[in-house]
Every structure is written in C-alpha cells, then in structure tokens.
Motif scaffolding. Sequence first.
Motif, PDB file in Angstrom:
ATOM      1  N   ALA A  58       0.840  -1.201   0.000  1.00 60.36           N
ATOM      2  CA  ALA A  58       0.000   0.000   0.000  1.00 60.36           C
ATOM      3  C   ALA A  58       0.870   1.245   0.000  1.00 60.36           C
ATOM      4  O   ALA A  58       1.764   1.401   0.830  1.00 60.36           O
ATOM      5  N   LEU A  59       0.596   2.131  -0.942  1.00 59.43           N
ATOM      6  CA  LEU A  59       1.239   3.440  -1.047  1.00 59.43           C
ATOM      7  C   LEU A  59       0.210   4.479  -0.631  1.00 59.43           C
ATOM      8  O   LEU A  59      -0.849   4.579  -1.243  1.00 59.43           O
ATOM      9  N   GLN A  60       0.506   5.246   0.420  1.00 57.83           N
ATOM     10  CA  GLN A  60      -0.481   6.155   0.990  1.00 57.83           C
ATOM     11  C   GLN A  60       0.125   7.545   1.228  1.00 57.83           C
ATOM     12  O   GLN A  60       1.255   7.655   1.690  1.00 57.83           O
ATOM     13  N   GLY A  61      -0.660   8.578   0.950  1.00 62.58           N
ATOM     14  CA  GLY A  61      -0.202   9.934   1.244  1.00 62.58           C
ATOM     15  C   GLY A  61      -0.446  10.878   0.084  1.00 62.58           C
ATOM     16  O   GLY A  61      -0.669  10.458  -1.056  1.00 62.58           O
ATOM     17  N   PRO A  62      -0.415  12.194   0.348  1.00 62.98           N
ATOM     18  CA  PRO A  62      -0.719  13.180  -0.697  1.00 62.98           C
ATOM     19  C   PRO A  62       0.230  13.168  -1.887  1.00 62.98           C
ATOM     20  O   PRO A  62      -0.130  13.629  -2.972  1.00 62.98           O
ATOM     21  N   LYS A  63       1.431  12.643  -1.718  1.00 61.70           N
ATOM     22  CA  LYS A  63       2.379  12.554  -2.832  1.00 61.70           C
ATOM     23  C   LYS A  63       2.245  11.240  -3.610  1.00 61.70           C
ATOM     24  O   LYS A  63       3.013  10.979  -4.544  1.00 61.70           O
ATOM     25  N   SER A  64       1.269  10.414  -3.220  1.00 59.53           N
ATOM     26  CA  SER A  64       1.115   9.106  -3.872  1.00 59.53           C
ATOM     27  C   SER A  64       0.918   9.185  -5.381  1.00 59.53           C
ATOM     28  O   SER A  64       1.484   8.362  -6.116  1.00 59.53           O
ATOM     29  N   PRO A  65       0.113  10.130  -5.908  1.00 61.08           N
ATOM     30  CA  PRO A  65      -0.073  10.151  -7.364  1.00 61.08           C
ATOM     31  C   PRO A  65       1.225  10.282  -8.152  1.00 61.08           C
ATOM     32  O   PRO A  65       1.438   9.579  -9.157  1.00 61.08           O
ATOM     33  N   GLU A  66       2.116  11.168  -7.713  1.00 62.33           N
ATOM     34  CA  GLU A  66       3.362  11.320  -8.474  1.00 62.33           C
ATOM     35  C   GLU A  66       4.298  10.137  -8.250  1.00 62.33           C
ATOM     36  O   GLU A  66       5.079   9.780  -9.145  1.00 62.33           O
ATOM     37  N   ILE A  67       4.207   9.488  -7.082  1.00 60.01           N
ATOM     38  CA  ILE A  67       5.060   8.331  -6.837  1.00 60.01           C
ATOM     39  C   ILE A  67       4.566   7.117  -7.612  1.00 60.01           C
ATOM     40  O   ILE A  67       5.357   6.367  -8.190  1.00 60.01           O
ATOM     41  N   VAL A  68       3.242   6.900  -7.652  1.00 61.74           N
ATOM     42  CA  VAL A  68       2.722   5.748  -8.384  1.00 61.74           C
ATOM     43  C   VAL A  68       2.971   5.901  -9.880  1.00 61.74           C
ATOM     44  O   VAL A  68       3.087   4.903 -10.617  1.00 61.74           O
ATOM     45  N   SER A  69       3.104   7.142 -10.351  1.00 64.51           N
ATOM     46  CA  SER A  69       3.383   7.361 -11.774  1.00 64.51           C
ATOM     47  C   SER A  69       4.775   6.858 -12.162  1.00 64.51           C
ATOM     48  O   SER A  69       5.050   6.636 -13.349  1.00 64.51           O
ATOM     49  N   LEU A  70       5.661   6.660 -11.172  1.00 67.47           N
ATOM     50  CA  LEU A  70       7.002   6.136 -11.450  1.00 67.47           C
ATOM     51  C   LEU A  70       6.952   4.728 -12.029  1.00 67.47           C
ATOM     52  O   LEU A  70       7.911   4.290 -12.669  1.00 67.47           O
ATOM     53  N   LEU A  71       5.834   4.018 -11.829  1.00 67.57           N
ATOM     54  CA  LEU A  71       5.698   2.667 -12.380  1.00 67.57           C
ATOM     55  C   LEU A  71       5.469   2.689 -13.885  1.00 67.57           C
ATOM     56  O   LEU A  71       5.674   1.681 -14.569  1.00 67.57           O
ATOM     57  N   GLY A  72       4.981   3.816 -14.402  1.00 67.25           N
ATOM     58  CA  GLY A  72       4.750   3.948 -15.831  1.00 67.25           C
ATOM     59  C   GLY A  72       3.612   3.095 -16.357  1.00 67.25           C
ATOM     60  O   GLY A  72       3.606   2.715 -17.540  1.00 67.25           O
ATOM     61  N   GLN A  73       2.620   2.791 -15.500  1.00 67.25           N
ATOM     62  CA  GLN A  73       1.509   1.940 -15.936  1.00 67.25           C
ATOM     63  C   GLN A  73       0.164   2.666 -15.912  1.00 67.25           C
ATOM     64  O   GLN A  73      -0.890   2.053 -16.094  1.00 67.25           O
ATOM     65  N   GLY A  74       0.188   3.973 -15.701  1.00 63.39           N
ATOM     66  CA  GLY A  74      -1.029   4.759 -15.777  1.00 63.39           C
ATOM     67  C   GLY A  74      -1.958   4.639 -14.584  1.00 63.39           C
ATOM     68  O   GLY A  74      -3.117   5.084 -14.649  1.00 63.39           O
ATOM     69  N   PHE A  75      -1.475   4.075 -13.472  1.00 60.72           N
ATOM     70  CA  PHE A  75      -2.345   3.918 -12.304  1.00 60.72           C
ATOM     71  C   PHE A  75      -2.751   5.263 -11.699  1.00 60.72           C
ATOM     72  O   PHE A  75      -3.780   5.366 -11.033  1.00 60.72           O
ATOM     73  N   GLU A  76      -1.960   6.292 -11.970  1.00 64.22           N
ATOM     74  CA  GLU A  76      -2.289   7.618 -11.432  1.00 64.22           C
ATOM     75  C   GLU A  76      -3.593   8.167 -12.003  1.00 64.22           C
ATOM     76  O   GLU A  76      -4.197   9.092 -11.427  1.00 64.22           O
ATOM     77  N   SER A  77      -4.074   7.606 -13.112  1.00 66.00           N
ATOM     78  CA  SER A  77      -5.325   8.076 -13.712  1.00 66.00           C
ATOM     79  C   SER A  77      -6.560   7.420 -13.092  1.00 66.00           C
ATOM     80  O   SER A  77      -7.693   7.773 -13.425  1.00 66.00           O
ATOM     81  N   MET A  78      -6.354   6.466 -12.182  1.00 63.26           N
ATOM     82  CA  MET A  78      -7.489   5.781 -11.566  1.00 63.26           C
ATOM     83  C   MET A  78      -8.317   6.746 -10.722  1.00 63.26           C
ATOM     84  O   MET A  78      -7.789   7.700 -10.141  1.00 63.26           O
ATOM     85  N   LEU A  79      -9.618   6.505 -10.680  1.00 66.77           N
ATOM     86  CA  LEU A  79     -10.514   7.308  -9.858  1.00 66.77           C
ATOM     87  C   LEU A  79     -10.535   6.786  -8.434  1.00 66.77           C
ATOM     88  O   LEU A  79     -10.129   5.650  -8.162  1.00 66.77           O
ATOM     89  N   ARG A  80     -11.008   7.606  -7.516  1.00 67.83           N
ATOM     90  CA  ARG A  80     -11.165   7.203  -6.125  1.00 67.83           C
ATOM     91  C   ARG A  80     -12.068   5.969  -6.046  1.00 67.83           C
ATOM     92  O   ARG A  80     -13.121   5.916  -6.690  1.00 67.83           O
ATOM     93  N   ARG A  81     -11.628   4.944  -5.322  1.00 69.60           N
ATOM     94  CA  ARG A  81     -12.319   3.672  -5.103  1.00 69.60           C
ATOM     95  C   ARG A  81     -12.358   2.786  -6.345  1.00 69.60           C
ATOM     96  O   ARG A  81     -13.018   1.750  -6.347  1.00 69.60           O
ATOM     97  N   GLU A  82     -11.640   3.155  -7.391  1.00 72.24           N
ATOM     98  CA  GLU A  82     -11.575   2.287  -8.567  1.00 72.24           C
ATOM     99  C   GLU A  82     -10.674   1.091  -8.285  1.00 72.24           C
ATOM    100  O   GLU A  82      -9.680   1.191  -7.554  1.00 72.24           O
TER     101      GLU A  82
END
Length: 368
Positions: free
Chosen positions: A143-167
Amino acid sequence: MTLPLAPEHLRHGARMTDFHGYELPLTFTSILEESRAVRELAGLFDISHMGHFVVRGPGARHAINGLMTSDLEAVPFGKSLYGILPDSNGGAVDDLIACAFDPETVHIIVNAGTREGDYAYIRERLSPAIHLEDQSPGQVGLALQGPKSPEIVSLLGQGFESMLRREVRQVPAEGGLLWVSRTGYTGEDGWEFFGPAACVLDFYRVFSTKGMAHGLAMAGLGARDLLRLEMGYSLYGQELTRERTPFDAGLDFAVNLRKGDFLGRESMMAARNDKSRERLSGFVLLDRGIPRSHCSVLDPETGQRVGEVTSGGHSPRVGGGFGLAYLAGPFWEKFQHGAEALVEIHGKHHRAKMHPRPFITTSPQSKT
C-alpha cells in the motif's frame, strides 16, 4: 510466517513483529515520524497479511450483497465498497471491502486475523454453483499512501495515477492477476496492490528507491494503527465484534436499509432501538496522558464506571491523548452534549471531552 517482502524490510532497517502469525514491520524509524510522512508526503506499507478472496459464478454479486450491510449492487462495476459482514444477530463477523467487476466476479479484502473464519462463514452461505477462492497464500500486498502518492505511483509507468477514487483494476501479470485499487484507507490518497510476489516486489523496489526523492518513507504497523485512529476508523476485534452492531460503532453509513433484506437486518434494527445500549464515541484528553485499550471511563459526577476505551494513543496532530470508547447509552448522550468524562490510566483520572470523528482534517484528494 515470514512474508516475501521481509528481506526488503530488513534492508531498510525494519523492526519486525508478529501480527496474527505474520512477521511484519512494526516501525522503521518511529511511529510519529512514519505517520507524519504519510500525512504530509507518502508512506509505503506491507499489507500481505490481509485476506484476499475472489468469488466467481452465476449471481456472485447478488449473493455477496445478501451477506453484507452495504449495497454492492448499487455500486458501478470496478468500484470498491466498504461494508460489514454480519451474523444473524446483527453483530460483526468482520468488516470488508468488496468490488464487483461484473455480476459473476467479486473481489473481497478481509482482515488477517479473521481470514479463515470469514472464508468458512461465506462459503457456508453460498450456493455450490458459486466458487470462493482464497487467493491470500502466495500473494503479496503493498500500500502506497499519502498526498504525494499520485506522483510516486506514476514512477511505475503503468497509468495507475489516472485511476478514480475507489476504482479497482485487474491487470495481467507474470504468475497471475494483479489487483490494483485506489481506496486510500489511511484517510489520505493512496493505492493498494495485491498479486504475485515477483510483480509486487518489483513495485516495492521502484517505490523504495525512486520514491525517496518525493519524500516517501517506509512505514509499519504502528503508524498504520495511529493513522486509522486519527480518522476514527473502527478496528475489528476492538471497536467491531460479534457483540457490537454497526450502529453501536457509529457505522450507520455502512448499512443500507433501502436495499432490502440482508443477513442480521432485523436483529440489527431491534438492537438499534435500545437506548440503553453502549455506543462508540471519540474523545480527547484535557490532561496529559496516553489512553490505551481497556482503560475504564468514569462519570465524574457519580464516580461510576460508564464505559471502556477500545483504542487510544497520542498524536501531535490531534493535540495529545485521544481515542475511542464504548459508553453506556445514557452517559453517551450526556457526553455528546458537553459533559466531561474521566479516563483511568494507571490508577489516575484524566479529564476527557467528546470529539467528533475523524479527529483530524486530511489532505484534499485529487480524484473522487
């Protein structure tokens, strides 16, 4: 049981502990440092101990909906939902998060300590045509948690940062399916990953190396418990038990009475009408001290015991000692309207007042 991420945790200086038979990080630095990182930047947690079920078969979503208090059939496919798994008396067998991908496929996350019992309980109440699979063994959770999570999850390069809340997404991976969700269970924005060890381990290494430049901290069970308590979230085995209904715990939002019948509904409603029943309340101490589970709560006017602390701790963000306590119905009413209480800690009495939940305001989340 040693989990696949344990060697990585030790390399990062983890202090390990046993949790329901699983070896997990308690802390890496300190509870306060790690919880502050999650609130201000980001934290990374091992959640491999959580139970992970997949239900498949004709009418799977409808069948699971009849076993939980919230309305899974009212939620769009691919969206997660929090609910309670009740028994016939309206008590909580467990709390869970469910997501239906279609009418025949449901993904469920349950607590570690109740996983085997939950599996048997659900299996007994499903038709033979519906398959229930416990995918927990051999899988890893992160689990990756926190306000900086979107930019950190984008490091995977799989587009997970575009997911909606609860998706929730199912992603093909080597060795099986990867389940990715964006629930942010700490009250902050965040992503959760369950899947084959090799795949999730790769994610861990990306986060734990490149994520540090974004302020990411490794976080353990101690920080996780403080974070959930700051949000006033109930923990199974403490605020939620078979002796407590969701209404007792203040989880009215997790009970959808409009959806029709579900297991334990009538008993739950009957208990709700009992004004003398114990009910859960948040509180903060007016004196210095740290409340813990099982501390007695007293009425200062009579000196009588009127309740018990279920969870307690100390948080600079809350302003000191705080927690959750079950209080007898009549005193609960007085407490909500300004009466003080006394919390007994190591034989000393500490004044307390009611505090609404959550105890803190979290960071704005970019997706809803």
